[in-house]
Scaffold this motif. Structure first.
Motif, PDB file in Angstrom:
ATOM      1  N   UNK A 165       8.104   0.813  -6.367  1.00  0.00           N
ATOM      2  CA  UNK A 165       8.303   2.895  -5.487  1.00  0.00           C
ATOM      3  C   UNK A 165       8.732   4.001  -6.442  1.00  0.00           C
ATOM      4  N   UNK A 166       9.727   3.597  -7.085  1.00  0.00           N
ATOM      5  CA  UNK A 166       9.933   5.227  -8.246  1.00  0.00           C
ATOM      6  C   UNK A 166       8.321   5.378  -9.288  1.00  0.00           C
ATOM      7  N   UNK A 167       7.263   4.227  -9.952  1.00  0.00           N
ATOM      8  CA  UNK A 167       7.021   4.787 -10.715  1.00  0.00           C
ATOM      9  C   UNK A 167       5.713   5.204 -10.151  1.00  0.00           C
ATOM     10  N   UNK A 168       5.601   4.959  -8.569  1.00  0.00           N
ATOM     11  CA  UNK A 168       4.418   5.913  -7.781  1.00  0.00           C
ATOM     12  C   UNK A 168       5.073   7.351  -8.040  1.00  0.00           C
TER      13      UNK A 168
ATOM     14  N   UNK B  14       3.163  12.534   4.852  1.00  0.00           N
ATOM     15  CA  UNK B  14       2.549  10.959   5.576  1.00  0.00           C
ATOM     16  C   UNK B  14       3.456   9.721   5.474  1.00  0.00           C
ATOM     17  N   UNK B  15       3.717   9.593   4.186  1.00  0.00           N
ATOM     18  CA  UNK B  15       3.665   8.416   3.054  1.00  0.00           C
ATOM     19  C   UNK B  15       5.445   7.880   3.410  1.00  0.00           C
ATOM     20  N   UNK B  16       6.417   9.218   3.518  1.00  0.00           N
ATOM     21  CA  UNK B  16       7.350   9.332   4.230  1.00  0.00           C
ATOM     22  C   UNK B  16       8.070   8.759   5.990  1.00  0.00           C
ATOM     23  N   UNK B  17       7.095   9.257   5.784  1.00  0.00           N
ATOM     24  CA  UNK B  17       7.378   9.346   7.392  1.00  0.00           C
ATOM     25  C   UNK B  17       6.728   7.322   7.958  1.00  0.00           C
ATOM     26  N   UNK B  18       5.646   7.221   6.975  1.00  0.00           N
ATOM     27  CA  UNK B  18       5.865   5.642   7.310  1.00  0.00           C
ATOM     28  C   UNK B  18       7.054   4.635   6.765  1.00  0.00           C
ATOM     29  N   UNK B  19       7.482   4.978   6.077  1.00  0.00           N
ATOM     30  CA  UNK B  19       8.458   4.268   5.776  1.00  0.00           C
ATOM     31  C   UNK B  19       9.133   4.364   6.611  1.00  0.00           C
ATOM     32  N   UNK B  20       9.444   6.032   6.757  1.00  0.00           N
ATOM     33  CA  UNK B  20      10.982   5.872   7.569  1.00  0.00           C
ATOM     34  C   UNK B  20      10.381   4.947   9.396  1.00  0.00           C
TER      35      UNK B  20
ATOM     36  N   UNK C 143       0.563  -1.351   0.105  1.00  0.00           N
ATOM     37  CA  UNK C 143      -0.256   0.285  -0.241  1.00  0.00           C
ATOM     38  C   UNK C 143       1.015   1.003  -0.024  1.00  0.00           C
ATOM     39  N   UNK C 144       1.950   1.331   0.432  1.00  0.00           N
ATOM     40  CA  UNK C 144       3.074   2.387   0.252  1.00  0.00           C
ATOM     41  C   UNK C 144       3.275   2.928  -0.337  1.00  0.00           C
ATOM     42  N   UNK C 145       2.657   4.783  -0.573  1.00  0.00           N
ATOM     43  CA  UNK C 145       2.680   5.306  -1.544  1.00  0.00           C
ATOM     44  C   UNK C 145       1.761   5.051  -2.945  1.00  0.00           C
ATOM     45  N   UNK C 146       0.392   3.765  -2.460  1.00  0.00           N
ATOM     46  CA  UNK C 146      -0.283   3.884  -3.162  1.00  0.00           C
ATOM     47  C   UNK C 146      -1.112   4.924  -4.222  1.00  0.00           C
ATOM     48  N   UNK C 147      -2.112   5.430  -2.954  1.00  0.00           N
ATOM     49  CA  UNK C 147      -3.177   6.876  -2.711  1.00  0.00           C
ATOM     50  C   UNK C 147      -3.044   7.616  -3.367  1.00  0.00           C
TER      51      UNK C 147
END
Length: 190
Positions: free
Chosen positions: A127-130, A85-91, A70-74
């Motif tokens: 990840x890169x495409x999203x 938010x997404x990069x914080x979740x990844x971190x 789901x990361x970076x999906x929507x």
């Protein structure tokens, strides 16, 4: 001699093992995907798990490949807030010892294992495409003027987080994340 891979029993045990590994991954995280725990969950002997996947990292990679990412999906608007938010979740995920161990093990295994490298490439491409797609859309909307191509921006966003969490074993704080976001281009106030 019977080809074991075409034997229905071989295929059933392989599917049971993979299902068990996926369930354990989703329920308890990567650290739970061990030969012993997977064998118990799948209702097969540990030797059967080893026969299908001699190495735990291969089994984990196979299980991970079947779980939706789901990361970076929507992306949502404003893009900069969504990105934060997404990069914080990844971190936060990469700061967990088991996730850090999986990420670095899979990355290093990809150096000499073609199948693992294919999975690494697939994950990196997603990840890169999203990220590149979300940034391109944000640029069209006038939210950002990118200072580089989208895929380079994606690398600049994810790279420092990965480095800080896996190489330095430190936290990727909000300052690092915001500095990376600011570095990819000029953001408009919205």
């Amino acid at each position: 001699m019977v080809n074991t891979e075409s034997d229905p029993r071989f295929q059933r045990s392989q599917q049971a093992i993979l299902s068990a590994a996926r369930e354990l991954l989703l329920e308890k995280g990567p650290v739970a995907v061990t030969h012993a725990q997977v064998a118990e969950r799948a209702g097969v002997g540990r030797a059967t798990v080893y026969r299908h996947w001699p190495r735990a990292d291969e089994l984990l990679a196979e299980a991970m490949a079947t779980v939706p990412m789901p990361l970076l999906a929507n992306p949502t608007i404003p893009t900069r807030q969504w990105l934060t938010r997404e990069l914080t979740t990844l971190a936060r995920q990469l700061e967990l010892d088991d996730v850090r161990a999986v990420a670095t093990t899979l990355a290093s295994t990809a150096l000499w294992d073609q199948q693992m490298d294919a999975r690494r490439a697939q994950f990196a491409t997603i990840l890169a495409d999203r990220l590149a797609g979300a940034l391109a859309t944000a640029q069209v909307r006038g939210e950002v003027s990118l200072a580089m191509p989208g895929r380079d921006a994606a690398a600049l966003l994810v790279g420092p987080i990965y480095y800080r969490c896996t190489i330095e074993h430190g936290p990727a704080d909000s300052t690092l994340i915001e500095t990376s976001i600011a570095a990819i281009g000029t953001w408009t106030a919205r």
